[in-house]
Scaffold this motif. Structure first.
Motif, short mmCIF file in Angstrom:
data_model
loop_
_atom_site.label_atom_id
_atom_site.label_comp_id
_atom_site.label_asym_id
_atom_site.label_seq_id
_atom_site.Cartn_x
_atom_site.Cartn_y
_atom_site.Cartn_z
N ILE A 261 30.30 34.63 43.69
CA ILE A 261 30.95 35.49 45.08
C ILE A 261 33.08 35.23 44.63
CG2 ILE A 261 31.50 35.87 47.06
CD1 ILE A 261 28.82 33.93 47.18
N THR A 262 33.27 36.50 44.73
CA THR A 262 34.40 36.27 44.06
C THR A 262 34.87 36.73 45.56
OG1 THR A 262 34.49 38.92 43.63
CG2 THR A 262 34.16 37.50 41.76
N LEU B 110 29.22 39.38 41.57
CA LEU B 110 29.78 39.93 40.45
C LEU B 110 28.06 38.92 39.35
CD1 LEU B 110 30.75 41.54 37.44
CD2 LEU B 110 32.45 39.63 37.44
N PRO C 212 34.88 44.57 38.31
CA PRO C 212 34.30 43.94 39.56
C PRO C 212 35.46 43.76 40.59
CG PRO C 212 34.06 42.84 37.53
CD PRO C 212 34.39 44.05 36.76
N ARG D 84 37.98 41.94 42.94
CA ARG D 84 38.35 40.47 42.45
C ARG D 84 38.78 40.31 43.80
NH1 ARG D 84 38.19 36.62 40.06
NH2 ARG D 84 38.78 35.14 41.96
N THR E 200 40.16 43.81 39.11
CA THR E 200 40.82 42.57 37.85
C THR E 200 41.45 43.05 37.39
OG1 THR E 200 38.63 43.72 36.82
CG2 THR E 200 38.15 41.54 37.59
N CYS E 201 41.83 44.89 37.21
CA CYS E 201 42.62 45.12 36.42
C CYS E 201 44.01 46.38 36.31
CB CYS E 201 42.37 45.88 34.86
SG CYS E 201 41.22 47.39 35.03
N GLU F 209 48.45 51.00 41.13
CA GLU F 209 48.13 50.35 39.69
C GLU F 209 49.25 49.53 39.41
OE1 GLU F 209 46.30 50.62 38.29
OE2 GLU F 209 44.96 51.50 37.57
N GLY G 27 49.74 47.17 37.36
CA GLY G 27 50.02 46.89 36.03
C GLY G 27 48.91 45.98 34.91
N ASN G 28 48.79 45.83 33.77
CA ASN G 28 47.57 45.28 33.41
C ASN G 28 48.17 43.65 33.27
OD1 ASN G 28 49.24 45.51 31.24
ND2 ASN G 28 48.53 47.12 30.67
N ARG G 29 47.06 43.34 31.96
CA ARG G 29 47.22 41.57 31.69
C ARG G 29 47.62 40.66 33.14
NH1 ARG G 29 50.54 45.16 28.00
NH2 ARG G 29 50.10 44.12 25.29
N ARG H 9 45.65 39.43 36.46
CA ARG H 9 44.63 39.30 37.95
C ARG H 9 45.08 39.24 39.17
NH1 ARG H 9 41.84 34.35 36.79
NH2 ARG H 9 43.90 33.75 35.51
N LEU I 150 44.28 37.48 42.51
CA LEU I 150 44.63 36.38 42.96
C LEU I 150 44.14 36.35 44.63
CD1 LEU I 150 46.37 33.71 41.52
CD2 LEU I 150 44.46 34.77 40.65
N GLY J 287 52.63 52.15 32.88
CA GLY J 287 53.44 51.69 33.30
C GLY J 287 52.92 50.82 34.99
N LEU K 212 44.24 38.73 25.18
CA LEU K 212 43.31 39.41 26.12
C LEU K 212 42.09 40.08 26.21
CD1 LEU K 212 45.98 39.58 29.20
CD2 LEU K 212 44.74 37.24 28.48
N LEU L 44 36.94 39.61 30.21
CA LEU L 44 37.34 39.81 31.63
C LEU L 44 37.97 38.33 32.51
CD1 LEU L 44 38.00 41.74 34.21
CD2 LEU L 44 35.89 41.81 33.98
N GLU M 199 36.44 32.50 38.48
CA GLU M 199 34.34 31.90 39.18
C GLU M 199 33.29 31.38 37.79
OE1 GLU M 199 35.97 34.49 40.08
OE2 GLU M 199 36.12 33.67 42.57
N LYS N 190 43.44 52.35 31.80
CA LYS N 190 45.17 52.24 31.32
C LYS N 190 45.34 51.05 30.50
CE LYS N 190 47.76 50.78 34.35
NZ LYS N 190 48.15 49.50 33.92
#
Lengths: 369, 403
Positions: free
Chosen positions: A175-176, A190, A230, A232, A250-251, A275, A277-279, A281, A283, A325, B202, B205, B209, B233
């Protein structure tokens, strides 16, 4: 996410109704006893001090009437240095065996609650804690509380399949996030087997057998393809008169969809409005008001804390082209480092758990930007 | 030894004035419900303590247990709470039972402060007991349960998919361990490298959890879906995790600890080559029944897949049903399932012998191949193509007869 939009206002309203005797039902159907949690992860407060606890191992959401319904007597700020070590001391464990799963502030009493796993293995003990005014943790005893539970349906499979296969079922649904909005508990999950991200809306108070509803959420990432990434973390938020969920994936796209669309079997096409940005997560995400305006605050694993003026959401256009970006809602980067947990204390303050030196985690109150 | 252990361990008396009359002693009781007890209390003490409210006993700090935590030099240690638990009189002793069992490898300090006994006017260190100073000195005792001996035997037993050629859009890895593991920060212990040894950045994912099974002997690693799909992206920025024709190595480091805190025995390495992307949904109509069981036997039914299927789902989402006469509902057939041939062959052994008649191989449409394609839908759907996702949970059946 923890507190829901304007939950303080709603909670106070609920209290007022309660005083008038008009709210019978929120805890009326609950039974008294020990909910016997098998695990503890996400927390969210509902009305009247009801705390929703995600129990992943039991595949259930437990609603506990904390009885913590006295409005805060003071506006004292919460602070607990080395909270992870203090929790370890209280629970008689080494600090590295303490996992702080989630933080939620009771919007009525302003008390901070923590979901803790004592241990990192399969025998980890679930513990609910509260931070006292002196910054020390105390165990919230669940031996004799009023509670109700909603069992999450197992993998949505036909009864004919698998049930007769004589092997242990290793499926679990992590459970996220959970949140309470408009009389429903919204649960994002998830699976550790099927790559499916589900969102369930469960009526509260829970019915005798609450199966909830299961939907799959898609967002049209950049127009060309649907994704099954998923959810987050998410926060309920009213856009105009309609309740929406703002969900961070997540991304890290931020996706908007109407809460009323959460119907059994529904396919929801979310609207990607930012958006970030990536890299990275996301919280936690919270909503607050400042100078008459609503803001979102999004804590991230790699991109710090972002503040977004919510007025941009109304009329935001859907992102349908490739992004280089970031794109969509403008955000301001807030200089809060090492945030692992975030919740709103009141309209002027957030409570966070942030990393300090030497593996120490500190619980602090920060002025909302 | 199974006998009732009431072992007094490592009891240290501090206080120079210890005399034969000062018989307060702390005993650590290491049995199922670990506890500590203080002996040497007078009848009056015992009566007063027995009459005290539990809350008062807790707040009196008469008997406390603390976790000894390392304090960094030069830092000011914050005040730490004592270990949570309950206090009561058992026989002639004051007993403290911790809320959670004492943990191996943790050093505990128990302190009994006689000056806090009820009825003592001179609390907080004043000596008012005519029996002498020793009766007021705190009694301190340290205790540490030994850790279970590190066997060093926990290891990765298998990573699925077990094949050494995977599709470019490979979605999941299941890592199986020989014993329960510990969670937290698992992604630090797993590296994916290309043939030249360069780290793939990376690739997974990362979920706080962590996707464990209940026994914590299996963890699921998901390749970041943003890096296996087209046009999303992260893929644009960072490139796909896997590229066709290249060879990669998945390494699981011994820094990963098992549930007992012991590192894994060795590094586990899986090397595989990447083939073309798989964008074809699995279809049980392309599967073949390789071995048909005969009536009256418990022979296995063996089904060959035309591609590897996700192991966990193949074990859980395929079943056998018997067609009942008279249009009655299908009935599930109980049996053991197994997979081999790199998740290409599914074997079902019934508990009861087969009886003559019509059966169905029943497959949930949520079953996935290695790329996460479901029956009737690919992992990523091109909206422009007008593809419809099938949301209703359903099954499809492949009929067979037992003769």
């Amino acid at each position: 996410m923890k507190t829901h939009t304007r939950c303080l206002v709603l909670s106070l309203l609920a209290c007022a109704l309660g005083a008038a005797g008009a709210h019978a039902g929120i805890t009326a159907g609950m039974k008294e006893g020990n909910p016997a949690l098998k695990s503890i992860s996400q927390l969210a407060f509902g009305p009247e001090g009801v705390l929703f606890i995600a129990d992943t191992k039991a595949a259930a959401i437990v609603a506990v009437a904390t009885g913590d319904t006295q409005p805060a007597a003071s506006s004292a700020l919460i602070k607990a240095t080395a909270i992870n070590q203090k929790i370890a001391a209280l629970l008689g464990a080494a600090a590295d065996q303490i996992v702080i799963e989630d933080l939620a502030v009771n919007p009525i009493s302003r008390q901070a609650y923590l979901a803790i796993s004592r241990g990192r293995g399969p025998d980890a003990a679930p513990v609910l804690l509260r931070i006292k005014a002196d910054g020390q943790p105390e165990i919230v005893a669940l031996d004799r509380v009023k509670f109700s539970r909603a069992e999450l349906p197992d993998a949505p499979t036909d009864g004919m399949v698998g049930q007769a296969n004589r092997q242990r079922n290793p499926r679990l649904e992590a459970i996220t996030d959970i949140a309470y909005a408009d009389g429903r508990v919204v649960v994002a999950g998830l699976s550790n087997e099927e790559f499916s991200s589900t969102l369930r809306a469960i009526e509260f108070p829970f019915k005798d057998v609450t199966r909830g509803t299961t939907v799959e959420i898609y967002h049209g990432a950049h127009g060309a393809y649907e994704t099954r990434a998923p959810v987050r973390t998410f926060v309920p938020y009213k856009v105009g008169n309609q309740s929406h969920l703002l969900a961070a994936y997540t991304c890290t796209p931020l996706v908007q969809f109407a809460l009323s669309d959460l119907k059994p079997g529904a396919k929801i096409q979310g609207k990607t409005i930012a958006e970030f940005g990536n890299r990275n997560r996301p919280l936690d995400i919270v909503v607050y008001q400042k100078d008459g305006k609503d803001y979102l605050l999004l804590a991230n694993s790699a991109r710090g804390v972002m503040k977004v003026a919510a007025e941009q959401i109304t009329g935001a256009s859907s992102i349908t082209s490739k992004v280089d970006g970031t794109k969509g809602l403008a955000f301001e980067k807030i200089d809060w480092d090492g945030i692992n947990q975030l919740d709103r204390l009141d309209n002027r303050h957030a409570v966070v758990i942030r990393a300090g030196a030497g593996g120490i985690q500190n619980l602090e109150t920060l002025a909302l930007p | 030894m199974r006998s009732r252990l009431r072992t007094a361990l490592a009891v240290l008396f501090l206080g120079a004035g210890f005399t034969a009359r000062a018989e307060y002693a702390i005993r650590w009781i290491h049995e199922r419900a670990a506890a500590i007890e203080v002996d040497g209390l007078t009848r009056d003490n015992l009566a007063q303590l027995a009459a005290a409210k539990p809350r008062d006993l807790a707040s009196s700090e008469l008997l406390t247990v603390h976790v000894e935590q390392p304090v960094e030099r030069g830092s000011t240690a914050p005040t730490m709470p004592s270990v949570a638990g309950t206090w009561k009189i058992v026989g002639d002793a004051l007993r403290f039972e911790p809320r959670f069992p004492f943990a191996p490898g943790v050093r505990y300090r128990a302190e009994f402060q006689p000056v806090r006994l009820p009825g003592r006017p001179g609390a907080h260190g004043e000596t008012s007991d005519p029996s002498g100073a020793a009766r007021t000195d705190p009694v301190i005792s340290y205790f540490e349960l030994p850790r279970a001996p590190a066997t060093g035997a926990t290891a990765v037993v298998q990573v699925f998919p077990s094949g050494d050629v995977l599709p470019e859009n490979q979605l999941k890895f299941y890592v199986h361990f020989s014993a329960p593991m510990s969670r937290g920060g698992i992604y630090e212990h797993v590296q994916l490298r290309d043939r030249a040894g360069n780290l793939i950045e990376l690739p997974f994912l990362e979920l706080d959890e962590e996707l464990w099974d209940p026994a914590m002997t299996r963890v699921t690693l998901l390749i970041d879906p943003g890096r296996i799909k087209r046009g999303v992206k992260p893929l644009e920025d960072m490139g796909p995790v896997f590229e066709e024709g290249k060879t990669y190595t998945l390494a699981i480091q011994p820094s990963w600890r098992d549930a007992g805190g012991t590192p894994l025995a060795t590094t586990f390495v899986k090397t595989f080559r990447i083939g073309p992307a798989d964008r074809t949904p699995p279809d049980p109509n392309r599967w073949t029944i390789q071995s048909e069981p005969r009536t009256g036997t418990a022979e296995p039914l063996i089904v060959g897949f035309d591609e590897p299927i996700d192991r966990a789902l193949a074990l859980r989402l395929i079943g056998i049903a018997r067609v009942e006469p008279g249009g009655r509902p299908l009935s599930a057939v109980e049996g053991e399932v197994a997979l081999d041939d790199h998740e290409r062959r599914w074997t079902f052994r019934p508990v009861e012998p087969w009886s003559r008649g019509a059966y169905r191989l029943v497959v949930a449409t949520t079953i996935e191949d290695l790329a996460g394609n479901n029956i009737g839908k690919t992992f990523d759907v091109e909206l422009a193509a007008g593809a419809q996702r099938q949301l209703a949970t359903s099954t499809i059946s492949v009929p067979f007869d037992v003769k």
